[in-house]
Design a protein around this motif. Sequence first.
Motif, short mmCIF file in Angstrom:
data_model
loop_
_atom_site.label_atom_id
_atom_site.label_comp_id
_atom_site.label_asym_id
_atom_site.label_seq_id
_atom_site.Cartn_x
_atom_site.Cartn_y
_atom_site.Cartn_z
N ILE B 54 0.98 -0.78 -0.09
CA ILE B 54 -0.05 -0.09 0.02
C ILE B 54 1.04 1.16 0.07
O ILE B 54 0.52 2.25 -0.93
N GLN B 55 1.81 1.49 0.50
CA GLN B 55 2.63 2.43 0.80
C GLN B 55 3.31 2.67 -0.88
O GLN B 55 3.70 4.28 -1.35
N TYR B 58 2.37 5.09 -3.24
CA TYR B 58 1.73 5.96 -2.99
C TYR B 58 3.59 6.40 -3.44
O TYR B 58 4.05 7.36 -4.60
N THR B 152 -6.18 1.69 -6.68
CA THR B 152 -5.25 0.40 -5.49
C THR B 152 -5.50 -0.32 -6.11
O THR B 152 -5.95 -0.90 -6.94
N ARG B 287 -3.84 -7.94 2.12
CA ARG B 287 -2.59 -7.71 3.10
C ARG B 287 -1.49 -7.85 2.30
O ARG B 287 -0.19 -7.34 1.91
#
Lengths: 126, 395
Positions: B54-55, B58, B152, B287
């Motif tokens: 997820i990090q 970005y 995403t 995840r």
Amino acid sequence: MSLRLGAMLPEVLKHLFKKPATVQYPFEKIGVPKGFRGRPVMDPNLCIGCQMCVKDCPSEALEIHKESEATDEAGKVSKKFSMTFYLDRCSHCAQCAEICPKKAIHMNSEFEDAAFDRGALKIVYK
Amino acid sequence: MSTFILPVGPQHPALKEPTSFRFMVDGETVVDADLRLGYNHRGIEKGCEERTYIQDLYLLERVCGICSNVHMTVFAQGVEKLMGIEPPKRGLFIRCLMGELERVHSHLLWLGVAGHEVGFDTFFMYTWRDREIVEDILEMISGNRVNYGMQTFGGVRRDLDEMQIKKALDGIAALKARTPYYLNIGASEPTLVARIAGVGVLPKAKALELNAAGPTTRASGVDFDVRKDDPYAGFGEHIPFNIVTDEGGDVLARVVVRAKELMESYNICEYILKNLPAGDIRVKAPRKVPEGEVVSRAEAQRGECIHYIRSNGTDKPDRVKVRAPTLANWPATLYMLRGGYVADIPIVMAAIDPCLSCTDRMAIITDPKGNEKVWNWETLRQYGIDFYRKRGIKL
């Protein structure tokens, strides 16, 4: 297509009589749209301290701390959490607001975030 | 023949980002050109290994300011393939829409920059004013003007409502009415045509041989476009569009190709906005990512953007490799510069729409004594901090 000199001239002359495309910022401001991602604002009453926002923040701009813990007469434990937010690290991606299971974080519409002092960019919500 | 070496960079007023060129010049003619990258290396690929998926999303978005959405899209669809999830149709259509809106803003920006580089600043002012229309649409949809953060794993992050669709269609209609004017100016203003026609010629055979990408190769008559040749996101589902090519191979052809691509992008945006499928925009993504490796690609506004991702079963990738389109265009650019004039260097370079920091790589200079070191993220970071401290910069 034929070539002609000054092909853009009529357009330029027309614009002499039009309003400027820019505004006189900071005296005049154009608003931001509804979903604008300003700075994150946290509601401490909703936070359950799950730390999901801290885990997901790409720029390590958030910290969640336990403020107090109280047990009422029925034996129910209620905890209060605070959020320390470093605006100087934030990349305004709104991942914290998206991941929060209690929707305790939302992005406001502030966009004039500059400051002379780095300390002023540390915000504590409690 | 006496030649002279003209160094441009690593720091030079004409360069927006640091890089180093060596031009062998004979009078006003460039005989040979050489390039050295590595002055703006930011360690993003290494940084990805230390962060969660997820990090990374970005972080990779920030590889480039102009093609932010493309890097996010490529990474997201690569990881989706590893996870074995398929985004819903509405999500894929919005993914395509963001890509096309980004292409519109980038091409309008480039048209302005090209005008500016040849001293036609009027052109620059008008294209950049009109670019505000698409920037406003992007801000309205995503909440930000540059790093949209829309993609995403498993789809997109924001949906479109009726009001937004209407506003976006109005904006695109205004741009659609305006763009033919720029195409007209680009091809009929004699001072502009004289400046860019026949400059920086790249023949079709050379474009293929040197693996040029994007509008640069399409302006040399090669009809390659990832959207058509390896359809991704919604492009596999019947979003109609044509590949724009031109036989010219010079800077003028690149202006024409980009202006016509703008028209194609408007049509794609209109089609998507009018035929947006109903339903969800995203599916839930795990995840942790199962072990595996994947190559993912998409057509960025500058050409083909490729990511290689290797996962090891944890929530952090084992390796991420980014091939930004400008890297593919460098050999062709050096070819185009040869035989041209020194005064043509800025516009020939600008014609590939270069992004220097996106393409930068770490250069390892081999020590013959064998004193090589392997650095991890922490030592690299500490080295950076010490480097600036030693020079008296407070951190």
